[in-house]
Design an enzyme around this catalytic site. Structure first.
Site, PDB file in Angstrom:
ATOM      1  CG  HIS A 114       6.989  11.425  -9.015  1.00 37.92           C
ATOM      2  ND1 HIS A 114       6.185  12.240  -8.541  1.00 37.92           N
ATOM      3  CD2 HIS A 114       6.545  10.047  -8.746  1.00 37.92           C
ATOM      4  CE1 HIS A 114       5.142  11.726  -8.235  1.00 37.92           C
ATOM      5  NE2 HIS A 114       5.322  10.381  -8.497  1.00 37.92           N
ATOM      6  CG  ASP A 146       6.413  15.842  -9.508  1.00 38.20           C
ATOM      7  OD1 ASP A 146       7.449  15.497 -10.003  1.00 38.20           O
ATOM      8  OD2 ASP A 146       5.650  14.971  -8.476  1.00 38.20           O
ATOM      9  N   GLY A 220       1.362   3.724  -8.702  1.00 42.00           N
ATOM     10  CA  GLY A 220       1.015   3.702 -10.223  1.00 42.00           C
ATOM     11  C   GLY A 220      -0.073   4.742 -10.537  1.00 42.00           C
ATOM     12  CG  ASN A 221      -3.881   5.712  -8.413  1.00 38.80           C
ATOM     13  OD1 ASN A 221      -3.890   4.912  -7.838  1.00 38.80           O
ATOM     14  ND2 ASN A 221      -4.746   5.960  -9.567  1.00 38.80           N
ATOM     15  CB  SER A 222       2.444   9.047  -9.757  1.00 37.39           C
ATOM     16  OG  SER A 222       2.755   9.176  -8.690  1.00 37.39           O
ATOM     17  CB  THR A 238       1.110  14.595  -6.841  1.00 37.29           C
ATOM     18  OG1 THR A 238       0.807  15.197  -8.033  1.00 37.29           O
ATOM     19  CG2 THR A 238       2.778  14.783  -6.737  1.00 37.29           C
ATOM     20  CB  ALA A 239       2.434  12.390  -2.968  1.00 34.58           C
ATOM     21  CB  ILE A 240      -0.897   8.551  -0.811  1.00 36.74           C
ATOM     22  CG1 ILE A 240       0.746   7.208  -0.961  1.00 36.74           C
ATOM     23  CG2 ILE A 240      -1.658   8.488  -1.851  1.00 36.74           C
ATOM     24  CD1 ILE A 240       0.099   6.009  -0.961  1.00 36.74           C
TER      25      ILE A 240
END
Length: 475
Positions: A114, A146, A220-222, A238-240
């Site tokens: 993503h 992903d 931005g950490n993705s 990947t997500a929070i």
């Protein structure tokens, strides 16, 4: 999940505020080594960061996006009359920023799909922590996990890289560090613990089996690294889970064992191939557990099996409950899919089974899905409502690629070209074409023949997941 909370994929916009930083005399240089005990670890994470941080990169994506600008965009009458295709075509640049991790000295890097996903041709630039920048190209994209593997373009350059750790060795309470570029402010390290394992109901990708951490993770950490106290990679952030869009102490990472599988596929120059089980599964509820002779809900219940598939060949039956893979517990179908997929191809897997209340074992071959019947890919053209759709015969191999349960026979949509009759009709990748003009559709050849016949209109039946859509289209 409350209606105020959401799962957020962490791709940030460019830009950050400028900060004035005071300078102080540099302290005397001290020798630091990787901590070798719990007591030593309490002193500082700096040695771990020095080992891992150089391999964490920033991923900048720029692409030209074609946009239709209409002078009547705000007028509801003209919007209904002309839709989204009326106006002046214009191009604009769209930029995004994420993080990534170098996993080989030759310049192989991993990030989230993503981060680079979007319409239009993307230009990808990677920035290292030491300020060097390199162009990069996608060499493997795996939407189901992903994940994307990039190759940096730099002949003869040896890059800092990170070693993989066995994510199955993690335990709740282990210390971890998250490294990435939140909000575009620059490389940032946050610390926390593994707060949960095997999260399977997050809803981010097809293979849901996430590491949960309270290390601060933000937009931005993705694609950034989750590392253990040896400085090794245990996951890709990947997500929070967030009500505000920022970190609230619940972040999710793809386990390194799944990342390793995708990287190995990239090194072999192909696509990601996973073992085929050949059976459909469902969760075991409390009511089902009692009827199946289980003392508690859990495991993956086999609903039905494909004839001559690996599960059937192993002697499994409908009604069996899979409770473990090679001794690793399985709580639900998502956990089974992860455990089975990360075994890779070749050899066998030992499954723990409960059948009518009795524990048994079954040995399943780890083989790829078969392409039976041949896919016979066809881009539909002519004068009918499916113009613009690319279709194929459905088989276990095609079903595995698309991440759908039904493995045929039938016809499935592989892709839909934009601004075509099929796209305007709302046809999507993964849809099954199950009926045309009240006749069942079982093959691409049959569909092409039926669409080519003279007709004043079409009655089309599409299946998407568990939903069937019946459409009537005038000629």
């Amino acid at each position: 999940m409350s209606r105020f909370a959401s799962i957020v994929r962490m791709t940030a916009l460019f830009g950050a505020a400028s900060l004035a930083v005071a300078t102080f005399p540099a302290p005397a240089e001290t020798q630091r080594v990787t901590p070798e005990s719990v007591i030593a670890m309490k002193q500082s994470f700096a040695p771990v960061v020095k080992r891992a941080a150089p391999a964490v990169i920033n991923v900048y994506v720029s692409r030209k996006v074609r946009q239709i600008v209409s002078p009547f965009a705000d007028d509801p009458f003209f919007s209904r009359l002309f839709g989204d295709n009326f106006g002046i075509p214009r191009e604009r640049m769209e930029n995004s920023l994420g993080s990534g991790v170098l996993v080989s000295p030759e310049g192989l890097a991993v990030t989230n799909n993503h981060v680079i996903q979007g319409s239009g041709e993307a230009e990808i630039t990677v920035a290292l922590s030491d300020g060097r920048e390199f162009p990069a190209k996608v060499i493997l994209k795996d939407e189901r996990t992903d994940l994307v593997v990039l190759r940096l373009s730099a002949a003869g350059v040896r890059f800092p890289s990170i070693e993989f750790s066995d994510s199955d060795s993690l335990e709740v309470g282990d210390l971890v560090l998250a490294i990435g570029d939140p909000f575009g402010v620059g490389q940032t390290v946050t610390s926390g613990i593994v707060s949960a394992l095997a999260r399977t109901q997050v809803g981010i990708s097809d293979y849901q089996f996430f590491i949960q951490t309270d290390a601060a993770i933000n937009p931005g950490n993705s694609g950034g690294a989750l590392v253990d106290m040896d400085g090794h990679l245990v996951g890709i952030n990947t997500a929070i889970f967030s009500r505000s869009g920022g970190s609230q102490g619940i972040g999710f990472a793809i386990p390194s064992n799944m990342v390793r599988l995708v990287v190995q596929a990239a090194l072999q120059g192909g696509t990601v191939q996973r073992p085929w089980f050949g059976a459909s599964l469902q969760p075991v509820t409390q009511d089902l557990a009692e009827s199946l002779g289980l003392d508690r809900p859990g495991g993956a219940l086999i609903k039905d099996l494909r004839a001559k598939g690996p599960a059937a060949e192993a002697g499994l039956k409908a009604g069996d409950v899979v409770v473990s893979v090679d001794g690793k517990p399985v709580q639900d179908p998502e956990a089974f899919q992860y455990r089975f997929a990360t075994k890779g191809l070749g050899g066998t897997a030992e499954l723990g089974i409960v059948r009518r209340g009795q524990a048994i074992a079954a040995t399943v071959q780890l083989v790829p899905a078969v392409e039976d019947p041949p896919r016979d890919t066809h881009e539909l053209a002519g004068r009918h409502p499916l113009v613009g759709a690319k279709v194929a015969n459905l088989s276990p191999a095609v079903a595995e690629e698309l991440g759908i349960e039904d493995d045929g026979p039938g016809v499935v949509v592989l892709d839909v070209a934009p601004n075509t009759p099929a796209a305007r009709l709302g046809v999507k990748r993964g849809d099954l074409v199950i009926g045309l003009n009240n006749d069942k559709v079982t093959s691409v050849a049959g569909l092409v023949k039926a669409l080519g016949a003279p007709a004043d209109g079409w009655r089309l039946s599409l299946q998407r997941g568990d939903q069937v859509y019946n459409l009537a289209i005038q000629g």
